[in-house]
Each structure stands twice: as structure tokens, then as C-alpha cells.
Design a protein around this motif. Structure first.
Motif, short mmCIF file in Angstrom:
data_model
loop_
_atom_site.label_atom_id
_atom_site.label_comp_id
_atom_site.label_asym_id
_atom_site.label_seq_id
_atom_site.Cartn_x
_atom_site.Cartn_y
_atom_site.Cartn_z
N THR A 103 0.84 -1.11 -0.02
CA THR A 103 0.04 0.01 -0.12
C THR A 103 0.94 1.29 -0.02
O THR A 103 1.76 1.49 1.04
CB THR A 103 -0.97 0.02 1.04
N VAL A 104 0.53 2.13 -0.78
CA VAL A 104 1.30 3.48 -0.79
C VAL A 104 0.45 4.58 -0.83
O VAL A 104 -0.78 4.58 -1.45
CB VAL A 104 1.69 3.52 -2.26
N GLN A 137 4.66 7.20 2.13
CA GLN A 137 4.48 5.85 3.31
C GLN A 137 4.12 4.73 2.32
O GLN A 137 3.07 4.53 1.49
CB GLN A 137 3.45 6.15 4.03
N ILE A 138 4.83 3.73 2.76
CA ILE A 138 4.82 2.34 1.96
C ILE A 138 4.51 1.45 3.03
O ILE A 138 5.28 1.35 4.16
CB ILE A 138 5.77 1.97 1.08
N PRO A 186 -2.57 -4.80 3.08
CA PRO A 186 -3.83 -4.20 2.41
C PRO A 186 -3.76 -2.73 2.93
O PRO A 186 -3.36 -2.71 4.00
CB PRO A 186 -4.94 -5.10 2.42
N PHE A 187 -4.93 -2.23 2.45
CA PHE A 187 -5.15 -0.85 3.09
C PHE A 187 -5.77 -0.89 4.20
O PHE A 187 -5.79 -0.21 5.10
CB PHE A 187 -6.05 0.03 1.88
N ALA A 188 -7.00 -1.83 4.02
CA ALA A 188 -7.80 -2.37 5.26
C ALA A 188 -7.59 -3.66 5.64
O ALA A 188 -7.54 -4.50 4.72
CB ALA A 188 -9.33 -1.87 4.99
N ASP A 189 -7.75 -4.05 6.83
CA ASP A 189 -7.84 -5.41 7.50
C ASP A 189 -9.05 -5.93 7.51
O ASP A 189 -9.79 -5.56 8.46
CB ASP A 189 -7.03 -5.51 8.51
N THR A 190 -9.81 -6.44 6.76
CA THR A 190 -11.16 -6.97 6.56
C THR A 190 -11.30 -8.47 6.39
O THR A 190 -10.15 -9.28 5.85
CB THR A 190 -11.94 -6.44 5.59
#
Length: 125
Positions: free
Chosen positions: A56-57, A65-66, A70-74
Motif C-alpha cells: 500500500t502506497v 508511506q509504504i 492491504p489498505f484495510a484489514d477485513t
């Protein structure tokens, strides 16, 4: 109209599905993609690698920020995208209903606003 069928479901490893269990699913997706292609509706399809392979960038806070993952933990993950070109939402929903992933996950049907083809941006009517 172009629509993205966004396949959201638990990853096979999260659901305890083995490689052997995947064979019928692969055959079902192959038949589904071929049906879309035969109908002249298939634009593109990508089935994604597991979310653990993602990076995710962001530049949200003014600096790069890298982060791994994933962007969200679901529980359900974005696992694939079918892009289709069909007359209207009803046709897109009919294709989404036929998608094998609808049996164990959620398919978000989203219309395309813009797309890039032949060297230029195009908008949908």
C-alpha cells in the motif's frame, strides 16, 4: 456502459480451502469468463494474488508511506475484478448473479466513470 464487478470474499487460505478444492472453482470461473467473452461483454479480468502480496502506497501526510499488506484489514478481501461492457445496470446485475464468486462472497457492481484506451481518457455517457 462499462461496469466493474469487484469480487470480495474470504481468501481460500482463510476459509481452509485446499488447492484440490480450487479445481471446480477454476472450471466455473473459466466457463463464466468464456460466457462473457462469447456474449461480447468481457473487457478485462484480473484475479488477484493473495492480499499478503500487496503493498500500500500513500502520500496523505505529505510524505511517501509504504506498508506491506492491504489498505484495510477485513474478513472479505478484494480478490478479483471483471470489467464488462453491457447495455445497462440490469444486464450488469444479471452477469454478477452468474459469477461463481456470488455463491461465497460479495460482488460489488460499480459503473465506470472514466477509462483510458487508445492513448486517451474517455468518459462514459
Amino acid at each position: 456502459m462499462r461496469y466493474a464487478l469487484l469480487l470480495n470474499n474470504p481468501e481460500p487460505s482463510d476459509a481452509g480451502i485446499t488447492e484440490e478444492d480450487m479445481e471446480p472453482a477454476r472450471a466455473a470461473f473459466d466457463a463464466y469468463a468464456k460466457a462473457l467473452e462469447d456474449a461480447g461483454a468481457l473487457v478485462a479480468v484480473d484475479i488477484l494474488q493473495p492480499v499478503a502480496a500487496s503493498t500500500t502506497v500513500t502520500l496523505r501526510n505529505g510524505s511517501l508511506q509504504i506498508q506491506d499488506g492491504p489498505f484495510a484489514d477485513t474478513k472479505e478481501k478484494l480478490n478479483g475484478v471483471f470489467v464488462i461492457d453491457v447495455p445497462d445496470l440490469d444486464a450488469a446485475l444479471a452477469w454478477a448473479e452468474k459469477c461463481p464468486a456470488a455463491q461465497y462472497g460479495v460482488i460489488e457492481v460499480r459503473p465506470t466513470a472514466l477509462f483510458f484506451a487508445d492513448g486517451q481518457w474517455r468518459s462514459m455517457p
